[in-house]
Scaffold this active site. Structure first.
Site, mmCIF file in Angstrom:
data_model
loop_
_atom_site.group_PDB
_atom_site.id
_atom_site.type_symbol
_atom_site.label_atom_id
_atom_site.label_comp_id
_atom_site.label_asym_id
_atom_site.label_seq_id
_atom_site.Cartn_x
_atom_site.Cartn_y
_atom_site.Cartn_z
ATOM 1 N N LYS A 169 0.843 -1.188 0.000
ATOM 2 C CA LYS A 169 0.000 0.000 0.000
ATOM 3 C C LYS A 169 0.883 1.244 0.000
ATOM 4 C CE LYS A 169 -1.797 2.640 3.115
ATOM 5 N NZ LYS A 169 -1.885 3.968 2.448
ATOM 6 N N CYS B 4 14.351 10.498 7.043
ATOM 7 C CA CYS B 4 14.580 10.078 8.425
ATOM 8 C C CYS B 4 16.051 10.104 8.801
ATOM 9 C CB CYS B 4 13.983 8.687 8.662
ATOM 10 S SG CYS B 4 14.435 7.471 7.426
#
Length: 481
Positions: free
Chosen positions: A177, A284
């Protein structure tokens, strides 16, 4: 590129709309305007995707490593042949500069697929032998099964490759997804992949957070993998625990950047600014938390401010500005969140440059430097995920090490010094999954990427990342004589 984009799911080798017809808007971050729609998939769609993946696994798990390698190499060639098309689609969906996407992401993606194609044929394990008299033992390393994966919006294409390539190379099948704000290129990749893997090996279901929960909790999934926030990772781990699924988490970061007085300060300021503002800081591993020695603090802040003010955003000329480095924030929620976090700057700190919205359209924020922060300040302890670099000072090695390690995050870090003994000592003591020395942010397919503590567990890239998508089975046979 003004055409309206209609994204579909991709299940069992075919494009398909959501069963109930629900859709989500796709927004161009550079303008804030809608330019497309994608399915908001429900339970029936997720069930269908997992049924397809389970059916395909029966076949795919029995393919030889050589067959999987050939398929992956074909997929890599397909991606390479469509780099311009993919880069432009990714650029419009994320707001990134096309030239940066072409130079920094597409070649790496192709290389990573080819790396995992080779990894498929390079499994290692203990040699067969008689560890008990009269019995021969050996190890089988097998695919886990059907893998549920959730990709983020900061690097939609590349993170999809980081997830699907090792999983498929190891003999698994995938239901992936993409983020609800960036679904466009995942479906394009699946179309290319289907030509080489066949139907069902890679399935894409688009949708919102509820769709993601359905993917994570589905009983068919034997493992789930997510790249996202710490909060999202905790939710996934809790949901997966109900059925004891394996979990692979690559979560947030708050990378400390340790600058010592003997470092090449000009080079450090330039390297840190690029690593902090690349992709608008939506990374990140971004170099967002500078901790610089007090003796060179003011000098280094001045250099960093100069870099921030000279770095070009794509606001004026758009995604096809080859000289721009900094794109808009990906979505309005993140845009508002970053501005709110900048608004928490305490009175004892100073916004040395930036700190405001750029222009009056899209989700642009000026490259920002905030100085005078203390270790327990909100901006030091929490991931901003925007074009914001904070600066603290230190006086000795013990202090800088304590401050560097003093957050819940433990993904990446860097040390800037000419003293190799100091650098190696700190690389031992820094509690992070990656320590760069006199550089920040380069990644290669051969080396692992992943963190400790609240930054998650499991590795992306490298042979370690490949092994994460396998299971180990002991086989023992009684032998006469």
């Amino acid at each position: 590129m003004n055409d309206f984009v209609k994204v579909t799911n991709f299940i069992h080798g075919e494009k398909t709309d959501s069963t109930d017809g629900r859709v989500l808007d796709i927004i161009d971050p550079s303008t804030g305007e809608k330019y497309g729609e994608a399915p908001n998939s429900g339970k029936a769609d997720v069930d269908r995707a997992y049924a397809s993946a389970a059916e395909a696994f029966v076949r795919w798990r029995l393919t030889t490593p050589g067959e999987r390698q050939k398929a992956l190499l074909g997929f890599a060639d397909e991606v390479e042949a469509h780099t311009q098309e993919l880069a432009e689609a990714e650029s419009r969906n994320t707001g990134k500069v096309v030239a940066v996407t072409l130079s920094e992401e597409l070649p790496a993606m192709v290389d990573q697929i080819r790396f995992f194609a080779g990894a498929a044929r390079n499994l290692e394990g203990r040699s067969a032998g008689e560890y008990m008299a009269g019995h021969t033992s050996f190890i089988r390393r097998e695919p886990i099964g059907v893998i549920g994966q959730v990709a983020p919006w900061n690097y939609p294409m590349m993170m999809a490759i980081w997830k699907l390539a090792p999983a498929i190379a190891a003999g698994n099948t995938v239901v992936l997804k993409p983020s609800d704000t960036t679904p466009v290129t995942a479906v394009m990749l699946a179309e290319f992949a289907a030509k080489h893997f066949g139907p069902g090996v890679l399935n894409i279901v688009c949708g919102d957070r509820t769709t993601g929960e359905l993917v994570v909790k589905h009983p068919t999934a034997q493992m789930v993998s997510i790249t996202g926030s710490v909060a999202a990772g905790k939710n996934v781990a809790a949901a997966a625990s109900e059925s004891l699924k394996r979990v692979h988490l690559e979560l947030g970061g708050k990378a400390p950047v340790l600058v010592f007085p003997d470092a090449d300060l000009d080079a450090a300021a330039e390297g840190i600014a690029v690593a902090g503002y690349f992709n608008a800081g939506q990374d990140c591993t971004a170099a967002t938390r500078v901790i610089v020695h007090s003796s060179v603090h003011d000098q280094f802040v001045a250099l960093l401010v100069k870099q921030a003010e000279s770095i070009r955003t794509s606001y004026e000329k758009g995604r096809f500005d080859d000289d721009a480095l900094v794109p808009p924030l990906n979505n309005v929620n993140q845009f508002n969140r970053v501005l709110e976090m900048i608004g928490t700057t305490p009175e004892h700190a100073t916004i040395a440059t930036g700190g405001k919205r750029q222009g009056d359209r899209g989700f642009y924020i000026e490259p920002t430097v905030i100085t005078g922060l203390k270790q327990d300040d909100y901006l030091v302890q929490n991931e901003v995920f925007g074009p914001v670099i904070t600066v603290q000072s230190f006086d000795d090695e013990a202090e800088v090490l304590a401050n560097a390690n003093g957050t819940e995050y433990a993904l990446a870090s860097s040390v800037w010094t000419k003293d190799i003994s100091l650098a190696l000592r700190l690389s031992r003591d820094l509690d992070f999954g990656c320590v760069w020395i006199n550089t920040h942010i380069p990644l290669v397919a051969e080396m692992p990427h992943g963190g400790f503590k609240s930054s998650g567990y499991g590795k992306d890239l490298s042979g370690y990342g490949f092994e994460d998508y396998t299971r180990v089975k002991h086989v023992m046979a009684y032998i006469e004589g």
